[in-house]
Design a protein around this motif. Structure first.
Motif, PDB file in Angstrom:
ATOM      1  N   ILE B  42       0.846  -1.209   0.000  1.00  0.00           N
ATOM      2  CA  ILE B  42       0.000   0.000   0.000  1.00  0.00           C
ATOM      3  C   ILE B  42       0.876   1.252   0.000  1.00  0.00           C
ATOM      4  O   ILE B  42       0.601   2.238  -0.702  1.00  0.00           O
ATOM      5  CB  ILE B  42      -0.929  -0.002   1.242  1.00  0.00           C
ATOM      6  CG1 ILE B  42      -1.944  -1.151   1.163  1.00  0.00           C
ATOM      7  CG2 ILE B  42      -1.628   1.338   1.396  1.00  0.00           C
ATOM      8  CD1 ILE B  42      -3.052  -0.942   0.169  1.00  0.00           C
ATOM      9  N   ILE B  45       2.187   1.745  -3.442  1.00  0.00           N
ATOM     10  CA  ILE B  45       1.153   2.261  -4.355  1.00  0.00           C
ATOM     11  C   ILE B  45       0.951   3.761  -4.129  1.00  0.00           C
ATOM     12  O   ILE B  45       0.827   4.539  -5.081  1.00  0.00           O
ATOM     13  CB  ILE B  45      -0.181   1.509  -4.153  1.00  0.00           C
ATOM     14  CG1 ILE B  45      -0.018   0.042  -4.519  1.00  0.00           C
ATOM     15  CG2 ILE B  45      -1.288   2.133  -5.008  1.00  0.00           C
ATOM     16  CD1 ILE B  45      -1.196  -0.828  -4.123  1.00  0.00           C
ATOM     17  N   LEU B  53       0.133   3.839 -12.413  1.00  0.00           N
ATOM     18  CA  LEU B  53      -0.981   3.078 -11.856  1.00  0.00           C
ATOM     19  C   LEU B  53      -2.008   2.761 -12.928  1.00  0.00           C
ATOM     20  O   LEU B  53      -2.518   1.650 -13.006  1.00  0.00           O
ATOM     21  CB  LEU B  53      -1.637   3.859 -10.711  1.00  0.00           C
ATOM     22  CG  LEU B  53      -0.842   3.909  -9.415  1.00  0.00           C
ATOM     23  CD1 LEU B  53      -1.533   4.805  -8.412  1.00  0.00           C
ATOM     24  CD2 LEU B  53      -0.676   2.507  -8.849  1.00  0.00           C
ATOM     25  N   LEU B  54      -2.282   3.774 -13.754  1.00  0.00           N
ATOM     26  CA  LEU B  54      -3.300   3.565 -14.775  1.00  0.00           C
ATOM     27  C   LEU B  54      -2.795   2.598 -15.843  1.00  0.00           C
ATOM     28  O   LEU B  54      -3.554   1.768 -16.331  1.00  0.00           O
ATOM     29  CB  LEU B  54      -3.702   4.905 -15.403  1.00  0.00           C
ATOM     30  CG  LEU B  54      -4.495   5.806 -14.454  1.00  0.00           C
ATOM     31  CD1 LEU B  54      -4.762   7.166 -15.091  1.00  0.00           C
ATOM     32  CD2 LEU B  54      -5.803   5.151 -14.026  1.00  0.00           C
ATOM     33  N   GLY B  57      -1.247  -0.877 -13.396  1.00  0.00           N
ATOM     34  CA  GLY B  57      -1.909  -1.350 -12.192  1.00  0.00           C
ATOM     35  C   GLY B  57      -0.977  -1.217 -10.980  1.00  0.00           C
ATOM     36  O   GLY B  57       0.074  -0.583 -11.053  1.00  0.00           O
ATOM     37  N   TYR B  58      -1.405  -1.848  -9.873  1.00  0.00           N
ATOM     38  CA  TYR B  58      -0.575  -1.785  -8.661  1.00  0.00           C
ATOM     39  C   TYR B  58       0.626  -2.707  -8.822  1.00  0.00           C
ATOM     40  O   TYR B  58       0.468  -3.888  -9.114  1.00  0.00           O
ATOM     41  CB  TYR B  58      -1.384  -2.221  -7.435  1.00  0.00           C
ATOM     42  CG  TYR B  58      -2.679  -1.474  -7.235  1.00  0.00           C
ATOM     43  CD1 TYR B  58      -2.754  -0.089  -7.453  1.00  0.00           C
ATOM     44  CD2 TYR B  58      -3.816  -2.134  -6.804  1.00  0.00           C
ATOM     45  CE1 TYR B  58      -3.949   0.596  -7.249  1.00  0.00           C
ATOM     46  CE2 TYR B  58      -5.010  -1.453  -6.595  1.00  0.00           C
ATOM     47  CZ  TYR B  58      -5.068  -0.086  -6.824  1.00  0.00           C
ATOM     48  OH  TYR B  58      -6.227   0.576  -6.632  1.00  0.00           O
ATOM     49  N   ILE B 244     -14.706   6.339   0.543  1.00  0.00           N
ATOM     50  CA  ILE B 244     -13.893   6.601  -0.641  1.00  0.00           C
ATOM     51  C   ILE B 244     -13.615   5.316  -1.404  1.00  0.00           C
ATOM     52  O   ILE B 244     -13.511   5.305  -2.622  1.00  0.00           O
ATOM     53  CB  ILE B 244     -12.586   7.299  -0.235  1.00  0.00           C
ATOM     54  CG1 ILE B 244     -12.896   8.722   0.211  1.00  0.00           C
ATOM     55  CG2 ILE B 244     -11.592   7.324  -1.371  1.00  0.00           C
ATOM     56  CD1 ILE B 244     -11.733   9.434   0.793  1.00  0.00           C
ATOM     57  N   GLN B 245     -13.525   4.222  -0.663  1.00  0.00           N
ATOM     58  CA  GLN B 245     -13.252   2.953  -1.336  1.00  0.00           C
ATOM     59  C   GLN B 245     -14.383   2.582  -2.300  1.00  0.00           C
ATOM     60  O   GLN B 245     -14.134   2.148  -3.422  1.00  0.00           O
ATOM     61  CB  GLN B 245     -13.068   1.829  -0.313  1.00  0.00           C
ATOM     62  CG  GLN B 245     -12.610   0.536  -0.975  1.00  0.00           C
ATOM     63  CD  GLN B 245     -12.285  -0.529   0.036  1.00  0.00           C
ATOM     64  OE1 GLN B 245     -12.786  -0.515   1.135  1.00  0.00           O
ATOM     65  NE2 GLN B 245     -11.416  -1.434  -0.334  1.00  0.00           N
ATOM     66  N   GLU B 271      -5.962   7.409  -7.248  1.00  0.00           N
ATOM     67  CA  GLU B 271      -5.535   6.128  -6.686  1.00  0.00           C
ATOM     68  C   GLU B 271      -4.483   6.317  -5.601  1.00  0.00           C
ATOM     69  O   GLU B 271      -4.579   5.767  -4.508  1.00  0.00           O
ATOM     70  CB  GLU B 271      -4.965   5.232  -7.800  1.00  0.00           C
ATOM     71  CG  GLU B 271      -5.978   4.808  -8.842  1.00  0.00           C
ATOM     72  CD  GLU B 271      -6.894   3.705  -8.321  1.00  0.00           C
ATOM     73  OE1 GLU B 271      -6.633   3.192  -7.224  1.00  0.00           O
ATOM     74  OE2 GLU B 271      -7.879   3.369  -9.011  1.00  0.00           O
ATOM     75  N   ARG B 274      -5.831   7.994  -2.412  1.00  0.00           N
ATOM     76  CA  ARG B 274      -6.626   7.096  -1.592  1.00  0.00           C
ATOM     77  C   ARG B 274      -5.698   6.204  -0.736  1.00  0.00           C
ATOM     78  O   ARG B 274      -5.903   6.040   0.458  1.00  0.00           O
ATOM     79  CB  ARG B 274      -7.469   6.250  -2.552  1.00  0.00           C
ATOM     80  CG  ARG B 274      -8.324   5.245  -1.927  1.00  0.00           C
ATOM     81  CD  ARG B 274      -9.474   4.965  -2.851  1.00  0.00           C
ATOM     82  NE  ARG B 274      -9.112   3.989  -3.888  1.00  0.00           N
ATOM     83  CZ  ARG B 274     -10.038   3.295  -4.559  1.00  0.00           C
ATOM     84  NH1 ARG B 274     -11.312   3.501  -4.337  1.00  0.00           N
ATOM     85  NH2 ARG B 274      -9.678   2.417  -5.470  1.00  0.00           N
ATOM     86  N   MET B 275      -4.676   5.648  -1.376  1.00  0.00           N
ATOM     87  CA  MET B 275      -3.758   4.788  -0.632  1.00  0.00           C
ATOM     88  C   MET B 275      -2.951   5.603   0.382  1.00  0.00           C
ATOM     89  O   MET B 275      -2.619   5.111   1.459  1.00  0.00           O
ATOM     90  CB  MET B 275      -2.819   4.056  -1.598  1.00  0.00           C
ATOM     91  CG  MET B 275      -3.544   3.052  -2.494  1.00  0.00           C
ATOM     92  SD  MET B 275      -4.556   1.884  -1.550  1.00  0.00           S
ATOM     93  CE  MET B 275      -5.059   0.744  -2.838  1.00  0.00           C
ATOM     94  N   VAL B 278      -4.944   5.762   3.414  1.00  0.00           N
ATOM     95  CA  VAL B 278      -4.859   4.515   4.188  1.00  0.00           C
ATOM     96  C   VAL B 278      -3.578   4.522   5.020  1.00  0.00           C
ATOM     97  O   VAL B 278      -3.585   4.207   6.218  1.00  0.00           O
ATOM     98  CB  VAL B 278      -4.894   3.282   3.253  1.00  0.00           C
ATOM     99  CG1 VAL B 278      -4.690   2.006   4.043  1.00  0.00           C
ATOM    100  CG2 VAL B 278      -6.205   3.231   2.487  1.00  0.00           C
TER     101      VAL B 278
END
Lengths: 326, 307, 368
Positions: B42, B45, B53-54, B57-58, B244-245, B271, B274-275, B278
């Protein structure tokens, strides 16, 4: 010289001097004040709600006039709510899911955490044990929301690591949140993974409490490592294993809401394998608004849970009274 | 190496042979690492650039690193700060209330001279046998107490823990000998002074444990917010993360409400941001729990449920 | 400094059918050292705790200087108490432990300092004032507990088995210290113990209780030499008094198995006959130190000679403890170590019948 004749036991009545109620109450007052806040909390968060379960027998509607007004204006329907609940397919599915998942957790947790605990208690490097323990505890301290992000990072349909590994090696991406066949394993794995650290440390503490001279005696009696574990360590852990298992069985009708609601992101197509009593009750309460049905499910959950706790405790008390909860 | 002789011998007796020691070390190390890995992932990311990311991906080893997620968080202010504030307030105040109510209750029922001890012990034990259920609690909270959309809805449900009361009762019984209290009574101390001056200092490890559990419970709580909170000013951090998730656009909606982001609306690194949130929510726990670990571990060992 | 009267005190715990203390009457005079002694469960601790105010009095009156104290809180009774497990406040230093009660009473700082210093000096604790109890040895903790009582300058000291957690050697020296303390402070002390040696060595008066009832109150020598019943006789003294069940015929006492027969002295015989025990069952008691094997004493006590087989002989230095058997009867004799005896040897012993006691076989009350 007094009391010479010890056979004379007749009590001579003298002036009664019982401490008065008032003085007794006064001397207990400070301690009474100490329990009052907690007792009030229990009244509002336990005793009144217990009584509020009568809504399971009502066609309940909220009234602006407050709780009593709501109770008064809602009509009584007897066991109708229960009839609806049990005639629906949902009752079977949520009961099955709740029981099977929890049974899985009980077994996995018990075996793995006892195994880890024994292994840790036998490792040579004490500093490494500390490192392992600290790492293993991390998931236990995180919320389900955070865990669900963790899971999402791996199985997100578009960006998830696993899907990009799959497509990278020529496979097909999986729409994880719409693929119910994987979820029993995902849920069992995540649920066990989160709690294993704490449980194994618990058993570890218990295993370290074993008197080392017992191992010395076993060594002298010629027991090998495995025999020592079998005859010294495991018997010492049995009381704790029993206690934890009774507690878990008492809660077997109680699913971990966060795991089943948040980790699958409340995805409708997964309901068949992720729906448990708690999520069903919650969805009934908040989205479908069917309070009667969800309160019937809640009472069903509480009642069966209580019965199971009583039974498992009684069984344990029969086998080994010292390990029983009460 | 510098351990006294006696300990070495007991360690020897408890240990594996060298081969199995290595094997089990590897096994445990793998599992322990699996517990840290997702958080590390996380964090990675949150430090990855949005384009990577786009496109990919992760990934554990992203092509482009970026601090944009955190930069955006810093400008975002408003909602995030508010949620953080609610969480801190609820955690601090709630923990204080929980530790106080739980330990005073436990102390009273631990004292054998307390005349109503039996009644209040049973009063508390009953609450552990049966659960009123989510619906009944919801009805009482909203309809009877009318606490929906108040901060109390986040504090009160976790304000007392009957299980901790029973644990603490056993702890007090073990730790505070009745004769010490009697000595204090003869010395002329009243109940309040006995509790504050004599009992509390002895109970610090136990109270620390229940406080830490309470603090953790409040910090990680999102369920009560999910049930009772609709007012966006009362949303705690965990609940915000949850919202948000399921709806990542909330981030940009919030931006539209005020904050200026240098990259412009379209380039908001959703993205990563958001991470990053977290990570922010996990950080206090991840940093502090290793120091408090021994108290947590004591949690269930300080007092069996039974006397 | 204070006159204490326990007037028909009863104690019954809730949920218990029997009284833990029954009809306890005692008048404690000024500056007296009273020891409550008895086997465990005899109500001695309960009684001292009632005097302290830690337990309610079920019935009866407790008076101090004529004032009824039943409902007075412990702190207002002007007492100090030393507990069996010391009950030191673990979080406070030795100084703070001793100063605690004075601080509560708002005694001024200088006075507190003076009193604590004084107590520390009496007890030899000056070097430990800054330590916490955990860093002290058992004997030191015991002295702190005493010091905490001393600074109170209370009228009455209550000591509840204060020495039972100490090892044997320390116990003897603390015994002397407490006795000295009593001399010095001139307060009343009530001391609870299950150890009859402590009672004998320290008490002005002993109160011997059994199952909540007073058996006898008196000076140590009264209890030792003139016990009112078989229980008192058996409890005081070590080893315990030997008892023989038997019958009185003419002027001789004979055990039930006819194996042992001795002549009763005229004076005791007269008392026994007056009480109507001629040709009746009685229990005879004789202490180990009143049984002899010396040739001169054997001659002197020719009409109280007994044959017995030696089971065990324990040499204690000056004396030898002989565990012997006569018929079915086992008894102990404490004899001069110069007369050596071996196990299995059949020997002759002489009872000093002047020092024999006779009890009713049923009620166990002393007859002569």
């Amino acid at each position: 010289m007094q009391g010479v004749n010890s056979t004379v036991k007749a009590k001579v009545k003298y002036k009664k001097r019982h401490p008065s109620f008032a003085s007794r109450f006064k001397s207990n007052l400070p301690l009474l004040l100490f329990v009052i806040p907690g007792a009030i909390w229990m009244i509002f968060f336990f005793y009144i709600p217990i009584f509020a379960n009568v809504v399971a027998f009502q066609d309940f509607h909220f009234s602006a006039g407050g709780f009593l007004e709501s109770l008064r204006t809602s009509s009584w329907v007897g066991f109708k709510n229960f009839e609806f609940l049990f005639s629906s397919n949902a009752a079977w599915v949520i009961t099955r899911n709740t029981l099977l998942y929890n049974l899985g957790f009980i077994v996995l947790n018990l075996i793995i955490s006892v195994f880890f605990a024994i292994v840790m208690s036998q490792l040579r490097n004490k500093r490494l044990i500390k490192v392992y323990q600290t790492s293993m505890l991390l998931p236990y301290f995180l919320s389900w929301v955070v865990i669900s992000y963790f899971v999402y990072a791996f199985i997100s349909p578009n960006q998830g690591l696993i899907n990009s590994l799959l497509t990278g090696s020529g496979g097909k991406a999986i729409s994880w949140y719409n693929a119910p066949q994987y979820w029993p394993f995902i849920l069992l794995f995540i649920g066990t993974w989160k709690s294993i650290g704490y449980n194994s440390i618990l058993y570890f503490a218990s295993a370290m409490g074993v008197d080392p001279t017992l191992y010395e005696a076993a060594e002298i009696d010629g027991a090998n490592k495995w025999q020592q574990i079998k005859h010294v360590t495991i018997p010492a852990l049995v009381p704790l294993m029993t206690l934890m298992t009774i507690l878990a069985i008492g809660n077997i009708f109680r699913a971990d809401f966060g795991l089943f609601y948040q980790v699958p992101q409340n995805s409708g197509s997964l309901y068949n394998v992720t729906s448990v009593l708690d999520t069903y009750i919650f969805n009934g309460l908040t989205s479908t608004g069917d309070i009667g049905m969800s309160s019937a499910a809640a009472l069903y959950q509480s009642f069966v849970g209580f019965v199971l706790l009583m039974i498992s405790n009684a069984v344990v008390r029969k086998i080994d009274p010292d390990s029983a909860l009460f | 190496m510098r351990q006294p002789k006696k300990q070495i011998s007991s360690v020897e007796v408890r240990s594996f042979g060298h081969k199995s020691n290595l094997f089990f070390n590897i096994l445990l190390a793998i599992f322990a690492f699996s517990c840290l890995l997702p958080l590390i992932f996380i964090i990675i990311i949150s430090l990855t650039s949005e384009q990577s990311l786009l496109a990919d991906g992760y990934q554990f080893f992203p092509k482009h690193w970026s601090l944009a997620g955190y930069e955006y968080l810093a400008t975002m202010g408003g909602q995030l700060l508010n949620a953080l504030g609610i969480t801190v307030l609820v955690t601090v105040f709630g923990t204080l209330v929980n530790a106080t109510f739980t330990s005073t209750y436990a102390y009273s029922i631990s004292r054998s001279s307390f005349k109503y001890r039996k009644f209040f012990t049973v009063f508390c034990l009953i609450t552990m046998l049966f659960t009123p259920g989510m619906v009944a609690n919801y009805i009482v909270m909203t309809n009877l107490l009318q606490l929906k959309d108040t901060i109390w809805a986040l504090i009160l449900p976790l304000a007392v823990s009957p299980f901790n009361i029973i644990v603490m009762r056993t702890f007090f019984k073990r730790q505070v000998n009745e004769s010490i209290i009697e000595a204090a009574r003869i010395d002329g101390a009243g109940e309040m002074r006995i509790f504050l001056k004599i009992v509390l200092p002895l109970a610090v490890p136990g109270i620390a444990t229940i406080s830490l559990f309470a603090a953790l419970g409040y910090w990680n709580d999102w369920f009560n917010a999910l049930l009772y909170i609709q007012d966006s000013h009362l949303v705690p951090l965990q609940y915000l993360l949850m919202k948000i998730q399921s709806n990542i656009e909330m981030l940009t909606q919030n931006a539209a409400q005020g904050a200026q982001y240098a990259g412009g609306m379209a380039n908001i690194p959703q993205e990563a941001t958001r991470m990053a949130m977290v990570v922010i929510s996990v950080l206090p726990i991840a940093i502090s729990y290793p120091f408090f670990q021994k108290y947590f571990v004591k949690g269930l060992t300080i007092g069996g449920v039974k006397e | 400094m204070v006159e204490i009267k326990l007037d028909h005190i009863y104690k019954k715990y809730a949920g218990n059918d029997n009284y833990s203390v029954t009809d306890f009457n005692l008048h404690i005079k000024d500056h007296e050292f009273i020891v409550f002694v008895g086997p465990s469960g005899c109500g001695k601790s309960t009684t001292i705790r009632m005097i302290a105010g830690l337990e309610d009095i079920t019935d009866g009156e407790l008076k101090m200087d004529g004032k009824v104290m039943n409902e007075i809180a412990p702190k207002d009774r002007d007492i100090a108490m030393v507990f069996q497990n010391y009950a030191l406040y673990p979080n406070m230093t030795v100084y703070d432990n001793m100063a605690f009660s004075l601080k509560i009473q708002h005694v001024n700082k200088a006075e507190i300092k003076k009193r604590v210093a004084n107590a520390a000096e009496i007890l030899g604790l000056e070097a430990f004032l800054d330590r916490k109890p955990a860093a002290l040895s058992g004997g030191q903790r015991q002295r702190v507990a005493l010091g905490r009582a001393i600074v109170r300058e209370a009228k009455l000291f209550l000591l509840d088995e204060p020495l039972s957690n100490l090892d044997a050697k320390l116990r003897v020296s603390m015994r002397a210290q407490i006795a000295q303390l009593h001399q010095r402070l001139k307060t009343n002390m009530i001391y609870v113990t299950h150890d009859q040696v402590e009672a004998m060595t320290m008490a002005d008066r002993i109160v011997l209780t059994k199952q909540g009832e007073i058996q006898q109150v008196g000076t140590p020598s009264q209890l030792y030499n003139q016990p009112v019943n078989q229980f008192v006789a058996g409890f005081m003294g070590s080893p315990s008094m030997n008892f023989f069940e038997g019958e009185l015929h003419e002027n001789r006492f004979t055990t039930l198995d006819q194996q042992l027969t001795v002549t009763v002295t005229d004076q005791k015989l007269q008392k026994l006959r007056d009480a109507g025990y001629a040709n009746q069952k009685v229990t005879m008691g004789i202490r180990a130190e009143d049984i002899h094997t010396g040739p001169d004493l054997l001659e002197k006590m020719a009409d109280a000679k007994v044959q017995a087989k030696v089971d065990v002989a324990e040499l204690l230095g000056v004396e030898t403890m002989l565990y012997v058997t006569n018929g079915y009867q086992e008894f102990v004799a404490k004899v001069n170590a110069q007369n050596t005896h071996r196990p299995d040897e059949i020997i002759t012993l002489a009872f000093d019948m002047n020092r024999a006691h006779f009890f009713d076989s049923q009620s166990q009350v002393t007859i002569a």
